[in-house]
Design a protein around this motif. Sequence first.
Motif, PDB file in Angstrom:
ATOM      1  N   MET A  34     -26.148  17.813  57.160  1.00 16.16           N
ATOM      2  CA  MET A  34     -25.605  16.454  57.304  1.00 16.16           C
ATOM      3  C   MET A  34     -26.091  15.802  58.596  1.00 16.16           C
ATOM      4  SD  MET A  34     -21.795  16.379  55.702  1.00 16.16           S
ATOM      5  CE  MET A  34     -21.063  17.872  56.328  1.00 16.16           C
ATOM      6  N   THR A  47     -21.657   3.901  56.751  1.00 19.77           N
ATOM      7  CA  THR A  47     -21.907   5.063  57.616  1.00 19.77           C
ATOM      8  C   THR A  47     -20.604   5.791  57.920  1.00 19.77           C
ATOM      9  OG1 THR A  47     -23.795   3.914  58.565  1.00 19.77           O
ATOM     10  CG2 THR A  47     -22.925   5.753  59.831  1.00 19.77           C
ATOM     11  N   LEU A  48     -19.556   5.030  58.242  1.00 19.64           N
ATOM     12  CA  LEU A  48     -18.286   5.663  58.598  1.00 19.64           C
ATOM     13  C   LEU A  48     -17.577   6.256  57.377  1.00 19.64           C
ATOM     14  CD1 LEU A  48     -16.889   3.114  61.215  1.00 19.64           C
ATOM     15  CD2 LEU A  48     -17.972   5.309  61.650  1.00 19.64           C
ATOM     16  N   HIS A  49     -18.010   5.843  56.184  1.00 19.40           N
ATOM     17  CA  HIS A  49     -17.391   6.389  54.969  1.00 19.40           C
ATOM     18  C   HIS A  49     -18.021   7.735  54.568  1.00 19.40           C
ATOM     19  CE1 HIS A  49     -15.003   6.273  51.362  1.00 19.40           C
ATOM     20  NE2 HIS A  49     -16.074   6.546  50.642  1.00 19.40           N
ATOM     21  N   LEU A  50     -19.057   8.154  55.260  1.00 24.23           N
ATOM     22  CA  LEU A  50     -19.675   9.458  54.933  1.00 24.23           C
ATOM     23  C   LEU A  50     -18.653  10.578  55.149  1.00 24.23           C
ATOM     24  CD1 LEU A  50     -23.110   8.948  56.703  1.00 24.23           C
ATOM     25  CD2 LEU A  50     -22.715   9.023  54.240  1.00 24.23           C
ATOM     26  N   PRO A  51     -18.723  11.617  54.326  1.00 27.58           N
ATOM     27  CA  PRO A  51     -17.719  12.687  54.454  1.00 27.58           C
ATOM     28  C   PRO A  51     -17.941  13.593  55.664  1.00 27.58           C
ATOM     29  CG  PRO A  51     -19.197  13.135  52.630  1.00 27.58           C
ATOM     30  CD  PRO A  51     -19.613  11.823  53.188  1.00 27.58           C
ATOM     31  N   MET A  52     -17.738  13.005  56.826  1.00 24.12           N
ATOM     32  CA  MET A  52     -17.828  13.706  58.114  1.00 24.12           C
ATOM     33  C   MET A  52     -16.801  13.059  59.016  1.00 24.12           C
ATOM     34  SD  MET A  52     -21.782  13.863  59.329  1.00 24.12           S
ATOM     35  CE  MET A  52     -21.673  14.616  60.941  1.00 24.12           C
ATOM     36  N   PRO A  53     -16.257  13.774  60.008  1.00 25.21           N
ATOM     37  CA  PRO A  53     -15.358  13.098  60.942  1.00 25.21           C
ATOM     38  C   PRO A  53     -16.094  11.924  61.628  1.00 25.21           C
ATOM     39  CG  PRO A  53     -15.210  15.471  61.198  1.00 25.21           C
ATOM     40  CD  PRO A  53     -16.363  15.220  60.276  1.00 25.21           C
ATOM     41  N   GLU A  54     -15.418  10.778  61.722  1.00 21.45           N
ATOM     42  CA  GLU A  54     -16.094   9.563  62.194  1.00 21.45           C
ATOM     43  C   GLU A  54     -16.630   9.717  63.618  1.00 21.45           C
ATOM     44  OE1 GLU A  54     -12.890   6.967  61.428  1.00 21.45           O
ATOM     45  OE2 GLU A  54     -13.315   6.978  59.285  1.00 21.45           O
ATOM     46  N   SER A  67     -29.554  14.658  58.198  1.00 17.64           N
ATOM     47  CA  SER A  67     -29.620  13.430  57.423  1.00 17.64           C
ATOM     48  C   SER A  67     -29.315  12.208  58.295  1.00 17.64           C
ATOM     49  CB  SER A  67     -28.602  13.505  56.280  1.00 17.64           C
ATOM     50  OG  SER A  67     -29.218  13.261  55.069  1.00 17.64           O
ATOM     51  N   LEU A  68     -28.313  12.347  59.158  1.00 16.01           N
ATOM     52  CA  LEU A  68     -27.963  11.235  60.062  1.00 16.01           C
ATOM     53  C   LEU A  68     -29.119  10.936  61.013  1.00 16.01           C
ATOM     54  CD1 LEU A  68     -24.273  11.683  61.290  1.00 16.01           C
ATOM     55  CD2 LEU A  68     -25.233   9.743  60.078  1.00 16.01           C
TER      56      LEU A  68
END
Lengths: 236, 221
Positions: B1, B90-97, B4-5
């Motif tokens: 992840m 971007t903030l909706h990606l399944p990772m802590p913001e 990817s970012l």
Amino acid sequence: MVIECENITHYYGNRLIYKNLNFSVEKGKILGLLGKNGTGKTTIINILNGYLKPREGNCRLLGEETNRLSPDTKARIGLLLEGHIQHSYFNVRQIEQYYSRFFPRWQSNEYWRLLEKLQVTKTQKINSMSCGQRSQVALGLLFAQNPDLLILDDFSMGLDPGYRRLFVESLKEFTASGEKTVFLTSHIIQDMEMLIDDCIILDYGKILLHMPADTLMNQHPGKTLENIFIELTGKY
Amino acid sequence: MYKSLIYKEWIKTRSTITLLAAVFLAAGIYSFMKTGEEIRLTGMISFWDTLIQKGINFFTYYKYMPLSLGILTAITQYIPEIQQKRLKLTLHLPMPETRIIITMLLYGLAVTIIFSVITIAVLLSGLSVSFPREIIRLTFWFILPWFLASPAGYLLAAWIIIEPKPHIRILCAVPSAAAMSFFFFNAKAGAMQPFIIYLAIFTIILILFPLYSITRFKEGK
């Protein structure tokens, strides 16, 4: 319940948008949110997405507070922003590769199946596409994510009749199993009429009605949803 | 992840990074050519004398370049996120913001720091061919604040760009410009040395500023 909103009150400055708004959406339902401009449809979408903190009340998606969604829950929610906005500096292949690493249930074939219908190459940049083509990229990414809940903000915006039809048919096919829940808004009520199970009609500051679309249509025989909407909310 | 970012940040910034690398290289070549020309015209002894007595610096062309690098990196990273509110995606990606934003900030900081380290290393190595260690040391302390301005400028620009309210952005820009002026005092070589540590601490604290803008964005301010 997949979506639960309780006693939502919100203001922009001193202007009241809603007071004590309550609604919920059951699993497997497609709910259409109707309302004139300025009644707060996008505000609700923003609250549901966790990008707006209401003055009072709270909303839960899949059992979690919308402003504190865990990564696992986010992975189960598909988001379509108004205007089918995506990261347009990517090309068609890059954007699929980018998202695929985030979502555990990613189904590449769903994305490519939808993209096959478009006359685009894999290296075409998204910012060089028409609005209709971008809508299919955005929808393909949502389908590949395979979410349990889809939140679609004004999905018809900027689309010609052909692409609107393609969008609606693709969405119908995706939700046919009855396992997916959809919360959507659109300015084109005919499109919503083809999709929704339930509808909420918003008026300034409150919910005018929330009921199954079939019941509403049966209460107004011979009328379209658009005519019923205008009758209930007034022409202007 | 995380890969990817970083891939997304690379796609956004690669053209700017390539352009900046070319500009930095050209400025380096020009600085060395100019210094060589001065030495040929005046002779090495006279050149050294001028250098020590008048405190002339070789690399004044670089003065605002690291700051420009920081600001341009922030612009290319965050303007596309703010345009049409793509930051929501971007903030909706399944990772802590916070992790998402910290990763994006670390990418930008890495760009500014790598550019700075390489540039300083190349410039000082070039100087070491003709000049004694004392002059190289003085030059290092003289140019270091300019290069510290690169990550600081990056973080302040990120703070301003992500801030959701346009009028607050203007309010943020005024103290930011004032703060950046601390990195560009026209002091004699070495005079800024005791303050470098404070500039470095200030730069580290600035990481909190873009995070504050993200909190405001999330609250729909």
